[in-house]
Design an enzyme around this catalytic site. Structure first.
Site, PDB file in Angstrom:
ATOM      1  N   GLU A  29       0.831  -1.212   0.000  1.00 44.36           N
ATOM      2  CA  GLU A  29       0.000   0.000   0.000  1.00 44.36           C
ATOM      3  C   GLU A  29       0.868   1.265   0.000  1.00 44.36           C
ATOM      4  O   GLU A  29       0.516   2.252  -0.633  1.00 44.36           O
ATOM      5  CB  GLU A  29      -0.957  -0.024   1.195  1.00 44.36           C
ATOM      6  N   GLU A  75      -4.568  -9.610   2.791  1.00 45.07           N
ATOM      7  CA  GLU A  75      -5.504  -9.373   3.899  1.00 45.07           C
ATOM      8  C   GLU A  75      -6.707 -10.299   3.880  1.00 45.07           C
ATOM      9  O   GLU A  75      -7.165 -10.765   4.925  1.00 45.07           O
ATOM     10  CB  GLU A  75      -5.987  -7.921   3.888  1.00 45.07           C
TER      11      GLU A  75
END
Ligand code: NAI
Length: 721
Positions: free
Chosen positions: A117, A139
């Site tokens: 990210e 995730e």
């Protein structure tokens, strides 16, 4: 607060930000990171004549991801706290991408979750093709979603369909070259020098970059959901999703889907907020807590040695003898050699023994092909494996792991044969999947050194090791087996002796219940589907074929001969008929519950319906699922009761990592604790199933009190309040 980012301005006006948390071996997204990044942005914005920024890391991985304990602590105290932290992290990544100067991520190693990210907020991403390096947003596999802009930016970069199917819903960890092909990184380089050279070159060539989505002419790849083309695709997403989940309805993929679709229709800032809201929903939800509980706290407790006898000085194993070069023996030999141990594999002929090396060669060739090992490393692993048909060749081995056929007499015979040549204090382990260890130990003169080390197939991929302590097993043997298991990278649970121990016994209940339903006349396809939709990784009938129906039959007959507790079940009759009357012994033969004639996939055998009592009997779908889940959960409770299981943690970890109990539950005993209405609700539902389907579902009388009296999870690791 610790500074986790080094700031170096070069004479050329380029600032290098080096992610380097001095308190941890890997960088994670925690409060210290957030504070450091804010300070960095203040400085960058104040720089005069800033030419560009390179973001890299001093660790072997670029950045590991979210700091799970910290995230959990934040959700416990109060969710707004977490929202504020995520808000700061996202705001600063936004400041970075709107700095007006080129920002390049020089990704020197793995960038997973939060790490990717950060890279996504940079204008350009260059990845070093380091061995073992992986990029991705895993995730979803933890029941979470990437909440630091991962959903928002991948959707804008790859389009909704592309982002969902390549990164977000799969959680795929990609090699740098695959990440390049997927459009996640812009360049892949071969050396660290090139990495920085290319970063500087890109900065020089792009003095005033903007993210694509900050340009006035930006269009989302594939269109936004409001546009016709995407609106047409949208209904397909849930179907894709279901396919990927094999039907299980799990909150994380659904939240990811919602965050992606909602976020695609609004501006970037709003999309980032939408993402946060969905992440907090997941974090505070039960499924994420279960998954994090199992995958983080329980694993940490188990791997950290909660079950290893403390203060026992156990001489480390250096040279391992493996008896039997079949599927299991070959796998165990490879696992040991990969961990740097010398291994001697013995089978009845040189050719049979040689199969262990062939197996290792195959796995090593694949590892080299996939860039996980260098040629030299692969050669070194292979060189550590020798094979033989002579007992003498095992001289000096300080551990033996026996993996010959599941036959008690044969097992005792092979131990007797090799004992005289082994080191005098050698660890004596059997990989039996069902035979009580105490009985096998009776055949050797050193029962204190005798122990069960039950591996799972395929050994190179299955993480669990079930260590079985017999009546006479000593603490040193347990400590040595535990240390050996950890050394070869396994997660060792420790259980007490009994037929089938914990895992084989409980998975046996699962198969019996499922096959029993087919025998009752429930369509086989419904049974398989019910299991997959409950979150089991494989249908029980496919699993039975894989294990082999002959083996299931043999194990049951041994039990029948050895125990007065044996009760015949409809499932047994069906298995006997398949094996004895229809010659359908399982997957290896190409026929069992499935016919495997059309390659690997297999189709359910059409003759099954004729073998069942009450064809097409309707059992409610929830009952189909809960008969399987409850059969396992109730037997796990009995294992706790009988002392086969020592802790709930072992039950939870063993069930998910060894026998495929649905991961969303957080493990078989958490399933009981968190059933609607808690243990009392579980007991009530079990009683209902007992009334309908038989007293094997009768819950233990003191279930509720018992669970209330014990903790549901091990002590949390230090630093997590
Ligand atoms: P397998 O049939 O693939 O291999 C057994 C090997 O033992 C054969 O290579 C055979 O030649 C060899 N062998 C037979 N007599 C021998 C002797 N006197 N000396 C040396 N080698 C001899 O069997 P598999 O599946 O590898 O199972 C081995 C053991 O592991 C069994 O006790 C089984 O219950 C257990 N196990 C099996 C699992 C599975 O998924 N297949 C999982 C966990 C444990």
């Amino acid at each position: 607060m610790t500074n986790t980012i080094r700031y170096d301005r070069g004479a050329d006006g380029i600032v290098t930000l080096t992610l380097d948390d001095p308190t941890q071996s890997a960088n994670t997204m925690n409060r210290a990171y957030a504070a450091s990044m804010s300070a960095v942005l203040d400085r960058l914005e104040a720089e005069s004549d800033l030419v560009g920024v390179i973001v890299t890391s001093a660790k072997s991985t670029f950045f590991a991801g979210g700091d799970l304990p910290e995230m959990i602590r934040a959700t416990r105290a109060d969710a707004p706290d977490l929202a504020a932290l995520l808000g700061t992290i996202k705001r600063d990544l936004r400041r970075l991408e709107t700095l007006g100067r080129p920002v390049v991520a020089a990704v020197n190693g793995s960038a997973l979750g939060g790490g990717l990210e950060i890279a996504l907020a940079c204008h350009h991403r260059i990845a070093l093709d380091a061995p073992g390096s992986r990029l991705g947003l895993p995730e979803v596999t933890l029941g979470l979603l990437p909440g630091a802009g991962g959903v928002t930016r991948t959707v804008r970069m790859l389009g909704l369909a592309g982002a969902l199917t390549t990164v977000l819903l799969t959680g795929r960890r990609m090699r740098p070259t695959d990440a390049l092909a997927a459009g996640i990184v812009n360049e892949v380089v071969a050396t660290p020098t090139e990495l920085l050279d290319r970063a500087r070159a890109w900065i020089a060539a792009n003095p005033q970059p903007k993210q694509p989505w900050d340009r006035p002419d930006y269009r989302m790849p594939g269109g936004t959901p409001a546009s016709r083309s995407l609106a047409a695709q949208l209904p397909a997403f849930p179907a894709t999703l279901r396919k990927q989940l094999k039907g299980a309805r799990l909150p994380a993929p659904e939240a990811i889907l919602a965050a992606a679709v909602e976020g695609a229709q609004v501006d970037l800032e709003t999309a980032l907020t939408v993402e946060t809201r969905h992440l907090i929903g997941l974090l505070t939800g039960q499924v994420a807590k279960n998954m994090i509980g199992a995958f983080f706290f329980d694993l940490k407790a188990v791997n950290g040695g909660a079950a290893r006898p403390a203060d026992v000085d156990a001489p480390p194993v250096r040279r391992v003898a493996v008896l039997g070069a079949g599927m299991m023996g070959a796998g165990i030999a490879y696992a040991c050699a990969s961990a740097g141990l010398d291994v001697v594999v013995k089978d009845v002929t040189p050719e049979a023994a040689g199969r262990a090396r062939e197996h290792a060669e195959r796995l090593l060739a694949r590892a080299v092909r996939k860039g996980r090992k260098t040629e030299a490393d692969a050669r070194a692993v292979l060189d550590r494996i020798t094979t033989t048909d002579q007992a003498d060749a095992l001289a000096g081995c300080d551990a033996v792991i026996e993996a010959v056929f599941e036959d008690p007499a044969l097992k005792q015979q092979v131990f007797a044969e090799v004992l005289p040549v082994l080191a005098p204090d050698a660890l004596l382990a059997s990989n039996t999947s069902t035979l009580p260890i105490t009985g096998l130990a009776a055949g050797v003169d050193r029962p204190a050194d005798f122990i069960g080390m039950h591996f799972f197939s395929p050994v190179d991929r299955m993480p669990l090791l079930e260590i079985v302590v017999g009546e006479g097993t000593g603490d040193v043997a347990l400590a040595r087996a535990f240390d050996l298991g950890r050394r070869i990278g396994k997660t060792p649970i420790v259980v007490n002796d009994g037929r089938g121990f914990f895992t084989s016994r409980v998975i046996g209940r699962f198969i019996d219940e499922a096959v029993g339903m087919v025998a009752e006349g429930v369509p086989a396809a419904s049974v398989e589907q019910a299991a997959l939709q409950a979150g089991y990784p494989t249908g029980p009938l496919a699993l039975a074929d894989e294990v082999s129906l002959t083996l299931i039959q043999r194990i049951r007959r041994q039990f029948e001969a050895a125990s007065e507790e044996f009760r015949p079940l409809p499932a047994h009759r069906l298995v006997d008929e398949l094996v004895d009357a229809y010659d359908r012994p399982g997957r290896a033969a190409g026929r069992g519950f499935y016919s495997y004639d059309d390659g690997n996939r297999g189709r359910l055998w059409s003759g099954l319906a004729d073998l069942t009592t009450d064809a097409g009997r309707a059992v409610p779908f929830t009952d189909l699922q809960e008969r399987m889940l409850f059969a396992e959960a109730l037997d796990a409770l009995r294992c706790l009761d009988e002392g086969v299981l020592r802790t709930e943690t072992d039950a939870n970890i063993g069930s998910i990592f060894g026998i495929g109990f649905p991961a969303w539950t957080g493990g078989v005993i958490r399933y009981v604790r968190q059933y609607a209405g808690g243990p009392a609700g579980f007991a009530a539902r079990a009683t209902e199933l007992a009334d309908r389907y038989g007293d094997r579902f009768t819950p233990p009388a003191d279930l509720v009190d018992r669970l209330a009296a014990s903790a549901d999870r091990p002590a949390e690791p230090a630093g997590v309040a």
